[in-house]
Design a protein around this motif. Sequence first.
Motif, PDB file in Angstrom:
ATOM      1  N   GLY A 104      -0.656  -3.676 -30.643  1.00 28.36           N
ATOM      2  CA  GLY A 104      -1.992  -3.724 -30.083  1.00 28.36           C
ATOM      3  C   GLY A 104      -3.001  -3.537 -31.196  1.00 28.36           C
ATOM      4  O   GLY A 104      -2.673  -3.018 -32.270  1.00 28.36           O
ATOM      5  N   SER A 149      -6.085 -11.338 -22.687  1.00 30.16           N
ATOM      6  CA  SER A 149      -5.061 -11.237 -21.647  1.00 30.16           C
ATOM      7  C   SER A 149      -4.564 -12.614 -21.223  1.00 30.16           C
ATOM      8  O   SER A 149      -3.367 -12.807 -20.974  1.00 30.16           O
ATOM      9  CB  SER A 149      -5.612 -10.477 -20.440  1.00 30.16           C
ATOM     10  OG  SER A 149      -5.896  -9.133 -20.781  1.00 30.16           O
ATOM     11  N   PRO A 203      -1.957  -8.390 -23.734  1.00 34.00           N
ATOM     12  CA  PRO A 203      -2.495  -7.447 -22.754  1.00 34.00           C
ATOM     13  C   PRO A 203      -3.605  -6.600 -23.374  1.00 34.00           C
ATOM     14  O   PRO A 203      -3.482  -6.133 -24.508  1.00 34.00           O
ATOM     15  CB  PRO A 203      -1.284  -6.591 -22.371  1.00 34.00           C
ATOM     16  CG  PRO A 203      -0.294  -6.797 -23.466  1.00 34.00           C
ATOM     17  CD  PRO A 203      -0.516  -8.178 -23.976  1.00 34.00           C
ATOM     18  N   SER A 204      -4.686  -6.426 -22.618  1.00 35.33           N
ATOM     19  CA  SER A 204      -5.830  -5.734 -23.183  1.00 35.33           C
ATOM     20  C   SER A 204      -6.532  -4.887 -22.128  1.00 35.33           C
ATOM     21  O   SER A 204      -6.420  -5.142 -20.930  1.00 35.33           O
ATOM     22  CB  SER A 204      -6.822  -6.725 -23.786  1.00 35.33           C
ATOM     23  OG  SER A 204      -7.353  -7.561 -22.784  1.00 35.33           O
ATOM     24  N   THR A 229      -0.901  -2.598 -26.304  1.00 37.12           N
ATOM     25  CA  THR A 229      -2.077  -3.122 -25.617  1.00 37.12           C
ATOM     26  C   THR A 229      -3.261  -3.185 -26.574  1.00 37.12           C
ATOM     27  O   THR A 229      -3.475  -2.266 -27.375  1.00 37.12           O
ATOM     28  CB  THR A 229      -2.438  -2.226 -24.422  1.00 37.12           C
ATOM     29  OG1 THR A 229      -1.324  -2.190 -23.512  1.00 37.12           O
ATOM     30  CG2 THR A 229      -3.670  -2.732 -23.694  1.00 37.12           C
TER      31      THR A 229
END
Length: 200
Positions: free
Chosen positions: A3, A28, A33-34, A88
Amino acid sequence: MAGHYIALEGIEGTGKSTVAERLAAHLSSTGRPSIVVREPGGTAAGEGIRALLLHGDHIEPWTEALLFAAQRAQLVAEVVRPALAAGTWVVSDRTVYSSLAYQGGGRSLGVETVRTVNAAGLLGTWPEMVILLELDPAVGLARQAIADRIGAEGVDFQRKVGETFAALAAMEPDVFRIVPADRALHEVVDAVISEVELKW
């Protein structure tokens, strides 16, 4: 998958919150994924501090600086570091650089002094990339629907903050990317996404 920690910074009215949401949505949608976090706030303790900072009565400059540092330490410990460890991406609507610009520069407390105070609570977790949305202070303030306590400080204060942001960008060119915010929102978002994609 790693991330990354991205900050959206700038004076009032540059569109940071909206750009942060759209950047996170883009990440995303492309398999990264954020989450979006905001300062001040982002945790139960932080939201309580946010209400005081943005809507409280007179607050001394150092009280203001220390409250910002406190909510930030909680946010990084409770949300940012765990998210990064899980792979993330974290997109933050303001970060420690706002304290350097607003309290260090705008309040004349000293950028390096404020940096030192915040570093103690961050334990090395600083944004890897800072996207500075630049805008004329008068234009930014005119965009505000309802000014909060800090947003109500006026053009001269915002100009001083903006000058400090520019100085920080010059000091840390490997971290900062400057994006003009005096254009259509979709153009600003596209420019921000391009900067992120160029880096990663």
